[in-house]
Motif scaffolding. Structure first.
Motif, mmCIF file in Angstrom:
data_model
loop_
_atom_site.group_PDB
_atom_site.id
_atom_site.type_symbol
_atom_site.label_atom_id
_atom_site.label_comp_id
_atom_site.label_asym_id
_atom_site.label_seq_id
_atom_site.Cartn_x
_atom_site.Cartn_y
_atom_site.Cartn_z
ATOM 1 N N ILE A 67 -33.332 77.638 91.148
ATOM 2 C CA ILE A 67 -32.488 76.450 91.294
ATOM 3 C C ILE A 67 -33.402 75.232 91.195
ATOM 4 O O ILE A 67 -34.307 75.067 92.021
ATOM 5 C CB ILE A 67 -31.738 76.451 92.635
ATOM 6 C CG1 ILE A 67 -30.932 77.739 92.792
ATOM 7 C CG2 ILE A 67 -30.845 75.230 92.749
ATOM 8 C CD1 ILE A 67 -29.920 77.951 91.710
ATOM 9 N N PRO A 68 -33.246 74.415 90.194
ATOM 10 C CA PRO A 68 -34.165 73.271 90.021
ATOM 11 C C PRO A 68 -34.078 72.304 91.194
ATOM 12 O O PRO A 68 -33.052 72.203 91.881
ATOM 13 C CB PRO A 68 -33.686 72.633 88.712
ATOM 14 C CG PRO A 68 -32.257 73.041 88.584
ATOM 15 C CD PRO A 68 -32.163 74.403 89.190
ATOM 16 N N GLY A 69 -35.176 71.586 91.423
ATOM 17 C CA GLY A 69 -35.216 70.614 92.508
ATOM 18 C C GLY A 69 -34.197 69.496 92.313
ATOM 19 O O GLY A 69 -33.969 69.031 91.202
ATOM 20 N N GLN A 70 -33.600 69.088 93.404
ATOM 21 C CA GLN A 70 -32.585 68.035 93.365
ATOM 22 C C GLN A 70 -32.624 67.262 94.671
ATOM 23 O O GLN A 70 -33.097 67.766 95.691
ATOM 24 C CB GLN A 70 -31.193 68.642 93.156
ATOM 25 C CG GLN A 70 -30.850 69.710 94.188
ATOM 26 C CD GLN A 70 -29.556 70.393 93.865
ATOM 27 O OE1 GLN A 70 -28.562 69.719 93.641
ATOM 28 N NE2 GLN A 70 -29.551 71.718 93.822
ATOM 29 N N GLU A 71 -32.144 66.059 94.624
ATOM 30 C CA GLU A 71 -32.112 65.207 95.807
ATOM 31 C C GLU A 71 -30.730 65.264 96.441
ATOM 32 O O GLU A 71 -29.714 65.120 95.756
ATOM 33 C CB GLU A 71 -32.475 63.765 95.445
ATOM 34 C CG GLU A 71 -33.929 63.607 95.007
ATOM 35 C CD GLU A 71 -34.283 62.162 94.744
ATOM 36 O OE1 GLU A 71 -33.345 61.328 94.667
ATOM 37 O OE2 GLU A 71 -35.478 61.859 94.620
ATOM 38 N N ILE A 72 -30.737 65.461 97.762
ATOM 39 C CA ILE A 72 -29.483 65.619 98.515
ATOM 40 C C ILE A 72 -29.480 64.611 99.652
ATOM 41 O O ILE A 72 -30.496 64.417 100.331
ATOM 42 C CB ILE A 72 -29.349 67.055 99.060
ATOM 43 C CG1 ILE A 72 -29.325 68.056 97.898
ATOM 44 C CG2 ILE A 72 -28.106 67.199 99.918
ATOM 45 C CD1 ILE A 72 -29.315 69.498 98.343
ATOM 46 N N ILE A 73 -28.338 63.995 99.879
ATOM 47 C CA ILE A 73 -28.168 63.055 100.988
ATOM 48 C C ILE A 73 -27.567 63.818 102.169
ATOM 49 O O ILE A 73 -26.483 64.402 102.051
ATOM 50 C CB ILE A 73 -27.265 61.879 100.587
ATOM 51 C CG1 ILE A 73 -27.874 61.122 99.404
ATOM 52 C CG2 ILE A 73 -27.063 60.932 101.761
ATOM 53 C CD1 ILE A 73 -27.007 59.998 98.888
ATOM 54 N N THR A 74 -28.259 63.813 103.284
ATOM 55 C CA THR A 74 -27.788 64.528 104.465
ATOM 56 C C THR A 74 -26.717 63.722 105.196
ATOM 57 O O THR A 74 -26.366 62.610 104.802
ATOM 58 C CB THR A 74 -28.971 64.806 105.409
ATOM 59 O OG1 THR A 74 -29.544 63.565 105.830
ATOM 60 C CG2 THR A 74 -30.049 65.621 104.707
ATOM 61 N N ALA A 81 -35.435 66.242 99.003
ATOM 62 C CA ALA A 81 -35.546 67.003 97.757
ATOM 63 C C ALA A 81 -35.577 68.483 98.096
ATOM 64 O O ALA A 81 -36.349 68.916 98.965
ATOM 65 C CB ALA A 81 -36.803 66.596 97.003
ATOM 66 N N VAL A 82 -34.735 69.255 97.404
ATOM 67 C CA VAL A 82 -34.562 70.670 97.732
ATOM 68 C C VAL A 82 -34.612 71.489 96.447
ATOM 69 O O VAL A 82 -34.091 71.072 95.406
ATOM 70 C CB VAL A 82 -33.217 70.919 98.450
ATOM 71 C CG1 VAL A 82 -33.084 72.383 98.843
ATOM 72 C CG2 VAL A 82 -33.085 70.028 99.671
ATOM 73 N N ILE A 161 -38.030 72.074 101.256
ATOM 74 C CA ILE A 161 -37.268 70.868 101.611
ATOM 75 C C ILE A 161 -38.286 69.760 101.839
ATOM 76 O O ILE A 161 -39.122 69.848 102.740
ATOM 77 C CB ILE A 161 -36.410 71.085 102.866
ATOM 78 C CG1 ILE A 161 -35.413 72.226 102.639
ATOM 79 C CG2 ILE A 161 -35.663 69.812 103.235
ATOM 80 C CD1 ILE A 161 -34.577 72.566 103.862
ATOM 81 N N ARG A 162 -38.207 68.729 101.028
ATOM 82 C CA ARG A 162 -39.195 67.652 101.076
ATOM 83 C C ARG A 162 -38.514 66.333 101.460
ATOM 84 O O ARG A 162 -37.835 65.721 100.620
ATOM 85 C CB ARG A 162 -39.900 67.508 99.723
ATOM 86 C CG ARG A 162 -40.670 68.756 99.296
ATOM 87 C CD ARG A 162 -41.312 68.559 97.944
ATOM 88 N NE ARG A 162 -40.318 68.335 96.905
ATOM 89 C CZ ARG A 162 -39.661 69.299 96.268
ATOM 90 N NH1 ARG A 162 -39.876 70.563 96.571
ATOM 91 N NH2 ARG A 162 -38.778 68.989 95.323
#
Length: 304
Positions: A67-74, A81-82, A161-162
């Motif tokens: 699963i490519p890295g993507q940015e997620i808003i919590t 970045a996950v 998780i960055r």
């Protein structure tokens, strides 16, 4: 003869064309005039040339999909970045071939969207500390969605998780402050325990000293009481002896008191030199004279 040879060659070509080997770990879908008929399993399979053909070659082994890295808003508006991996296995080759257009792309997009949904409903601290919960929720959702495709999702794992750099620095400072706080608390508790133990020790020491003083006072009082009893008994005995006319008793009593008085002069801190007014023989004579006077007094009292 030539016609028979031609038939034999044609039969061999037809046979070679009809026999289709399938590799281990794969399954081939067989189509007749473009319509799925059956699935060829690993080994040598016979299909009808011209009428049948191999439709899809489906990998039946467990596979891993990045699963490519993507940015997620919590939930608390933190950007992280996950990236992760998905392990899956095709259980039904026909469904995997004909129920979904692009199996790999579909699984990737499905996992990505659900990953955003799951992590977007959690706070930053939860996303960092509850990876097992995230993996379990993703596995359940993605597996249910891919069941109609004949696919079994075996595992979903979050690789990394960055959080942003400023949040990482803030978390590092928070962790340091928390450790310093725990250290201060432990030190304070240690000092408190030490003070309590010291106070308990002093209290116990004072109690033992008081008990010792009480026991010493009791023994001193008992000794003085016995000394007084002995003195009273001795005095009574001397009185009885004097009353019975025993001159030696009164001589002993007066001599004892005289010696005690002289000894007090000897123990006085202000006395450096002691001068006796009489000699020892004179002291004895004096005591004897006093005894005779007392004897005469008692005799006159008896005669009267």
């Amino acid at each position: 003869m030539e016609f028979a040879l031609a038939l034999v060659v044609l039969a061999l070509v037809f046979l070679i064309w009809a026999l289709t080997p399938v590799r281990q770990g794969f399954a081939y879908t067989i189509e007749r005039f473009g319509r799925y008929t059956h699935t060829a399993q690993p080994g040598l399979n016979f299909i009808m040339p011209i009428f049948d053909r191999v439709g899809r070659k489906v990998n039946m082994m467990e596979q891993v999909l990045d699963i490519p890295g993507q940015e997620i808003i919590t939930k608390d508006n933190a950007m992280v970045a996950v990236d992760g991996v998905v392990f899956f296995q095709v259980l039904d080759a026909a469904k995997a071939a004909y129920e979904v257009s692009d199996l790999y792309l579909s699984i990737m997009n499905l996992t990505t969207t659900n990953l955003r949904t799951v992590m977007g409903s959690m706070d930053l601290d939860e996303t960092l500390s509850k990876r097992d919960e995230i993996n379990a929720r993703l596995l359940h959702v993605v597996d249910d969605a891919t069941t109609p495709w004949g696919v079994k999702i075996t595992r979903v794992e979050i690789k990394d998780i960055r959080p942003p750099a400023d949040i990482s620095n803030a978390m590092a400072r928070q962790m340091k402050a928390e450790r310093e706080k725990r250290a201060a608390i432990l030190e304070a508790e240690g000092l408190r325990a030490s003070e309590i133990l010291r106070a308990e020790g002093e209290k116990q020491g004072q109690i033992l000293q008081a008990e010792g003083r009480r026991e010493a006072a009791f023994r001193d009082a008992e000794a003085r009481e016995r000394e007084a009893e002995a003195e009273a008994k001795a005095t009574q005995m001397v009185s009885d002896a004097i009353a019975s006319g025993n001159a030696q008793a009164i001589n002993y009593f007066i001599a004892q008191k005289y010696v005690e008085a002289v000894s007090q002069f000897a123990t006085s801190p202000n006395s450096k030199t002691i001068l006796f007014p009489v000699e020892a023989t004179q002291l004895i004579g004096t005591l004897g004279g006093i005894g005779e006077l007392a004897k005469d007094a008692f005799e006159r009292k008896g005669g009267a």
